[in-house]
Design a protein around this motif. Structure first.
Motif, PDB file in Angstrom:
ATOM      1  N   ASP A   1       0.837  -1.194   0.000  1.00  0.00           N
ATOM      2  CA  ASP A   1       0.000   0.000   0.000  1.00  0.00           C
ATOM      3  C   ASP A   1       0.876   1.250   0.000  1.00  0.00           C
ATOM      4  OD1 ASP A   1      -2.363  -1.407  -0.051  1.00  0.00           O
ATOM      5  OD2 ASP A   1      -2.854  -1.069   2.066  1.00  0.00           O
ATOM      6  N   ALA A   2       0.594   2.169  -0.911  1.00  0.00           N
ATOM      7  CA  ALA A   2       1.352   3.414  -1.028  1.00  0.00           C
ATOM      8  C   ALA A   2       0.736   4.488  -0.137  1.00  0.00           C
ATOM      9  CB  ALA A   2       1.355   3.883  -2.478  1.00  0.00           C
TER      10      ALA A   2
ATOM     11  N   ARG B   1       5.885   3.097   0.788  1.00  0.00           N
ATOM     12  CA  ARG B   1       4.873   2.029   0.827  1.00  0.00           C
ATOM     13  C   ARG B   1       5.170   1.169   2.044  1.00  0.00           C
ATOM     14  NH1 ARG B   1       8.563   0.135  -2.830  1.00  0.00           N
ATOM     15  NH2 ARG B   1       9.131  -2.048  -2.573  1.00  0.00           N
TER      16      ARG B   1
END
Length: 70
Positions: A32-33, A46
């Motif tokens: 997930d960024a 991330r």
């Protein structure tokens, strides 16, 4: 973008973002960024998991409480 703080959710064994008293992102997953506020500026990163959870390119002993936005 919404801004909040990283918290560790022991129920799910993952990090989440708390935006307000009852407002949460819903749990972060590997890859997930997000952006983290460090060194007086926002840095893209991330979240990943190895031996522990970490943010790519960010040095931190504990991720809890870091200011992030997503």
């Amino acid at each position: 973008m919404k801004q909040g703080a990283l918290i560790f959710d022991e129920r799910t064994d993952r990090y989440d973002i708390r935006f307000g008293l009852g407002d949460y992102y819903g749990g972060l997953h590997c890859g997930d960024a997000l952006e983290v506020f460090t060194g007086h500026k926002w840095k893209p990163t991330r979240i990943e998991y190895g031996a522990n959870w970490y943010l790519v390119g960010i040095r931190a002993e504990d991720l809890s409480g870091l200011r992030v936005r997503i």
